[in-house]
Each structure stands twice: as C-alpha cells, then as structure tokens.
Design an enzyme around this catalytic site. Structure first.
Site, PDB file in Angstrom:
ATOM      1  N   CYS A 173     -47.284  51.704 -45.908  1.00  0.00           N
ATOM      2  CA  CYS A 173     -46.627  51.205 -45.598  1.00  0.00           C
ATOM      3  C   CYS A 173     -45.366  50.931 -44.523  1.00  0.00           C
ATOM      4  CB  CYS A 173     -45.103  50.774 -46.629  1.00  0.00           C
ATOM      5  SG  CYS A 173     -44.563  51.901 -47.349  1.00  0.00           S
ATOM      6  N   GLY A 215     -48.470  40.531 -55.628  1.00  0.00           N
ATOM      7  CA  GLY A 215     -48.383  41.143 -57.430  1.00  0.00           C
ATOM      8  C   GLY A 215     -46.427  41.124 -57.102  1.00  0.00           C
ATOM      9  N   GLU A 263     -40.960  46.854 -53.296  1.00  0.00           N
ATOM     10  CA  GLU A 263     -40.781  47.530 -51.754  1.00  0.00           C
ATOM     11  C   GLU A 263     -42.596  46.567 -51.416  1.00  0.00           C
ATOM     12  OE1 GLU A 263     -43.284  49.612 -48.749  1.00  0.00           O
ATOM     13  OE2 GLU A 263     -42.082  51.483 -50.772  1.00  0.00           O
ATOM     14  N   GLY A 291     -45.887  47.826 -53.926  1.00  0.00           N
ATOM     15  CA  GLY A 291     -47.742  47.271 -53.179  1.00  0.00           C
ATOM     16  C   GLY A 291     -47.865  46.026 -52.678  1.00  0.00           C
TER      17      GLY A 291
END
Ligand code: NAP
Length: 505
Positions: free
Chosen positions: A300, A243, A263, A239
C-alpha cells in the site's frame, strides 16, 4: 514440515465445517478445500464474542499481555509450517514470509509491552473543588475503555502481518476487545494455521474461547453480515477502494453506525527537488525502482508517482529508473484477480496518447513485470484516472515546468498514506513551501527515503485522509492503532470501589 489444512472455520474454540466449500488457488503446490462462510456462522461468532467481552474486557492488562505473548510464541512454534503454506498460497518468497512472521510476532509482543506501560489509557484526573465559586467542581476521572467485539478483514497482500493475528487483531485484543476475523480467500490455509496458534494461546492462558473466531470467506455475504451485525462495534480493513467503500457504506447505514477503519488506496507521490536531482538523480532513480518493484509492487506504500522537473537532470533520473526496472525479473502476484487488475491498470495508461511509455513489459498469467510511464503536469491534472492506484510495479513520472507547477500538482492530490520529498540543503526553501501541503495530504511525510517498509513502533502513522484511510484520525500500524478500539469514559464522583482498577487510588 507440511501443513495440510482441514478447511474448517474456528468459532469460539470449535472447528466447524460448513455445508459448501471452495477450492484454494495457491500459486504453487496442491489446492485444498475450505468451508464457505455463512451469515449464520457470523451470528454465532459475534454472539460468542459479545459473551466473552463481559470477562475479557475486564481482564487485567498483565493477563492480556501474557495472552498476546502466548500467541506470538505459538506462531513462532509453527514457523516452518506457516512459511510453507504461506509461500504456496501467496507466491511470496520464503524470506518475505519469514520476515513477515517475525513482524507479526514482534507486533504482538510490542502490544504486550505497551499494555504493561499503561500510557495508552490516557488517564486524567480533575480533583473535586468543593469550595469553588460560583459552583463546586465534582471529582472527574477519565480513562480509555475497550469498545466490544471487533471485526477484522484479512488483507491479501500481508497474509500474516495484516491478517488473522496481524496488526488489527493484535490492537483489538490488546485493547480488551474480542475479534471475529473474516479470512481472505487468497490464503485460507495460512489463516487456519495462525488461528490454530491463537486457539493454543487461549488454552494456555485460560482466556474465554469467544475472544477469537475465524470465518473463512468464499462468499460476499460473510463480510456484509459481519459489518452489519449489531454486536460488532468497529471494523479493521485493508484492501481495495471499491470493497472498502462498500463495507464502509454498510457500516454508516446501520441503525447504530459504527466506525470502519479502512486502509484503502494510495499512490504515495514523491516530489524530487531540483538540487537533489542535479546532484544524485540517477541514484534516486535506482532507489525508486527497487522500492517500486519490491514484492511485485503489492504494498500500500508503493511510491507509484514521481514528480520531477523537465530537463536533463530529470531525464537522467528517469533513465536510471527505467534501466533498473528493466532488469527486474517477473514476480508472482498474490492472486489471479490482482494480476488481472494490474494488466487493466496498465492498459489505462497505454490507451492515453498524452502518456508516454518509458518501459513497457508483458506479463504472463499470474506474473508481473515493471512498467514505467511519463506524462506532463497538464495531462495529469486533467485526467483524474492517472491518480488512481495501480496495485503492482507500475510507476508514473510527472514532469513539471518548475516549483510553482510542482506545488500546484501537490495541492491536487487526494489523501495519501505517504508523501516523500527528495531534497538537498539547497532545496530547503522549496521544501518548506511544500510541507504545509504534504502534511494535509498524508499520514507520513518522508525526506530522502522510500515509503515501502513501515516500521512498527510508537511514532508510526499508517493512515491519512480519504481514500488512504476512512478515518484520518487513526493509524493501522504501531501502538497508536490501539486507540481505534477504545473509547473514553468519564467517571464522576465515583468511589474507588466502583472505579476500574487502573483508575482507583
Ligand atoms: P478487496 O477486493 O477489497 O477484498 C478485501 C476483503 O474485503 C476480502 O475479504 C473481500 O471478500 C472483502 N470484500 C471486498 N468487497 C466486498 C463487498 N462488496 N462486500 C463484502 N465483502 C467484500 O481486496 P483484495 O482482494 O485484497 O485485493 C483486490 C485489490 O485491492 C487489489 O488489486 C488492489 O487494487 C487492492 N488492494 C489494496 C491494498 C492497499 O493496501 N491499499 C491492499 C490489498 C489490495 P472476498 O474475498 O470474498 O471478495
């Protein structure tokens, strides 16, 4: 076939409704109501997971392999309904959901096969040397053992492959660890139907019911209670940097700290070397555009930054990328929040006079179109915000004066999931200079390719130094990811009767 979610949590084999609910916000189709998770449900799921661990952690590898294969079968048995609800909730196209489902069942089956091989146990044996002088050596055997209940946070951008029964869950279950999933509120119905598949597999294979629970989100205290619960032994997370860092800090502050395998963020820089750019700059530009815009840039491994020398060959690369990106249609983003974050990220570039717009588009509502900007090395090195990930189809070209500046720039990057070199054979000397730098920066270094599309296999590393991940020694994709949920135990002078079956004999 339509799937109508009932909106409950799955706690150790029992579907439970909560007192309050939240409404899902699908990209298309009807919204549904889902129970909001609570710390009390977290407590119940963790207690059941701990209880289940006493038996599940001791199961034979073949039994766990059968369980993983059964989950894959049950997911495939619900294929149409999963794609249907997944497309509604995320706005991702049908082909993407179908591909991601195949990847999800494929990685469950890959772990099943990996378990049967047994290499991951890393068994070692130093036989006793009773006559060794000056002191005898005892018999020493070592093997990897499961750690206990694992918390998994579903990722917004992979509703299947990194969510309820995704890579983190598959790796933990393979290791012998029960899993408590905190579902992502962007796709709660997709989470529910996949949890239904896991429950069916538990029933088919006779596994303890506490081996898997799904708690829907809707409130921040669920994730916080989960990572702080004393029975949780490790966390798998994909995420945002903000966070992930907040949850990582909570893990570190526990009375008994636990590893947080997060990650978090990566801009995946590409370094374009001069001979390659001169020979095929426009082709690289077109390829980059396709990788950047794929899935609305919500990967990502999205290659957000291209470093290339100033001059006409570099100009041709930029022109081709801009041309290809300008033809990309608007794509729906995963959530309203992610679409808004994309707009704010873009605004960051527009506010800077030293950043030149190459392609600027308007995004409406939850849809996004690609944007491309260009700057020079001096600006890039001075302004750290330009190195922060913008989640979406946004590219930044950094023009350098030559190899020395390119090398200097490479040294300035923080940890990355991937770094890419585009080179021809005439660029080998420069590439060899860059390699020791890029190896220190990234979990995966590529040549003449694009980093989107992560193969699930034995040699894959999807991780890297912070902030790409919070544990540079680990990967969240591929069979090596099982190591996150194991710890080595040494058995000294242990009779066979007391050794785990995998070590005896
Ligand atoms: P996120 O905001 O980090 O949320 C991920 C999960 O963590 C959710 O379940 C969320 O719960 C929970 N969470 C986040 N902050 C928390 C906190 N302080 N305390 C407790 N729980 C917390 O990520 P996202 O919703 O998937 O996407 C938002 C942004 O993350 C994107 O715009 C993008 O920048 C980035 N992102 C990056 C990657 C990547 O691979 N690098 C992938 C996806 C997203 P709630 O749902 O209750 O908030």
């Amino acid at each position: 076939m339509s799937f109508i979610p009932h909106g409950k949590h799955l706690i150790a084999g029992v579907w439970q409704a909560g007192e309050t609910s939240f409404a899902s916000e699908p990209a298309q189709g009807p919204g549904h109501r889902f129970s909001v998770g609570t710390p009390a449900l977290v407590g119940a799921a963790c207690a059941a997971a701990e209880e289940a661990f006493w038996s599940y952690g001791q199961t034979e590898r073949a039994a766990r392999a059968e369980f993983l294969d059964a989950i894959a079968d049950e997911i495939e048995a619900r294929a149409e309904a999963i794609t249907d609800i997944g497309c509604q909730e995320t706005g991702l196209p049908e082909a993407r959901l179908n591909g991601e489902r195949a990847r999800t069942s494929g990685q469950l089956r890959l772990f099943a096969a990996h378990l049967l091989k047994g290499d991951y146990l890393d068994r070692r044996h130093d036989a006793a040397l009773p006559d060794r002088m000056p002191a005898p050596r005892p018999d020493l055997r070592m093997m990897q053992r499961p750690i206990g209940p694992v918390a998994v946070f579903g990722a917004s951008n992979f509703p299947l492959a990194f969510s309820t029964a995704g890579g983190d869950t598959a790796a933990a279950l393979a290791a012998g660890c029960p899993v408590v999933v905190k579902g992502h509120s962007a796709h709660p119905g997709t989470g529910e139907i996949v949890a239904e598949a896991v429950l069916a597999a538990i029933a088919r294979t006779g596994m303890p019911q506490g081996v898997f629970s799904l708690i829907q989100g809707g409130a921040r205290d669920v994730g916080q209670a989960l990572v702080q619960h004393p029975l949780i032994r490790a966390v798998g997370f994909t995420g945002s940097l903000a966070g992930g860092r907040a949850l990582f800090d909570l893990c570190a502050q526990r009375e008994e700290p636990i590893p947080f395998f997060g990650e978090l963020g990566s801009v995946n820089p590409m370094f374009l070397l001069p001979q390659a750019v001169a020979a095929r700059g426009p082709d690289i530009g077109t390829g980059w555009a396709a990788s950047l815009a794929m899935g609305a840039g919500q990967f990502c491994t999205n290659p957000g930054i291209a470093v290339v020398e100033a001059g006409p060959a570099g100009d041709a690369f930029v022109a081709a990328a801009a041309e290809a990106l300008s033809g990309e249609a608007a794509q729906c983003m995963l959530t309203v929040g992610i679409a808004q974050a994309y707009k704010s990220g873009k605004a960051r570039f527009e506010q800077r006079q030293t950043v030149k717009p190459v392609l600027v588009t308007d995004s409406e509502g939850r849809h996004a179109r690609p944007n491309l900007y260009e700057t020079d090395a001096t600006t890039f090195l001075q302004d750290h915000t330009l190195r922060e990930e913008v989640f979406g189809p946004l590219g930044l070209v950094v023009r350098v004066s030559g190899p020395d500046e390119m090398e200097h720039l490479a040294r300035g990057f923080s940890g990355q999931l991937t770094c890419t070199i585009h080179m021809d054979s005439g660029d080998t000397a420069l590439a060899r200079h860059l390699m020791p730098i890029l190896e220190r920066k990234a979990g995966r270094v590529l040549v003449n390719g694009f980093p989107t599309g992560v193969e699930v296999c034995d040699a894959m590393v999807h991780g890297g130094p912070y902030p790409a991940s919070t544990n540079f020694g680990a990967t969240s994709v591929g069979t090596l990811s099982i190591r996150r949920f194991l710890r080595p135990v040494c058995y000294q002078n242990m009779p066979d009767a007391l050794l785990p079956d995998d070590l005896a004999g």
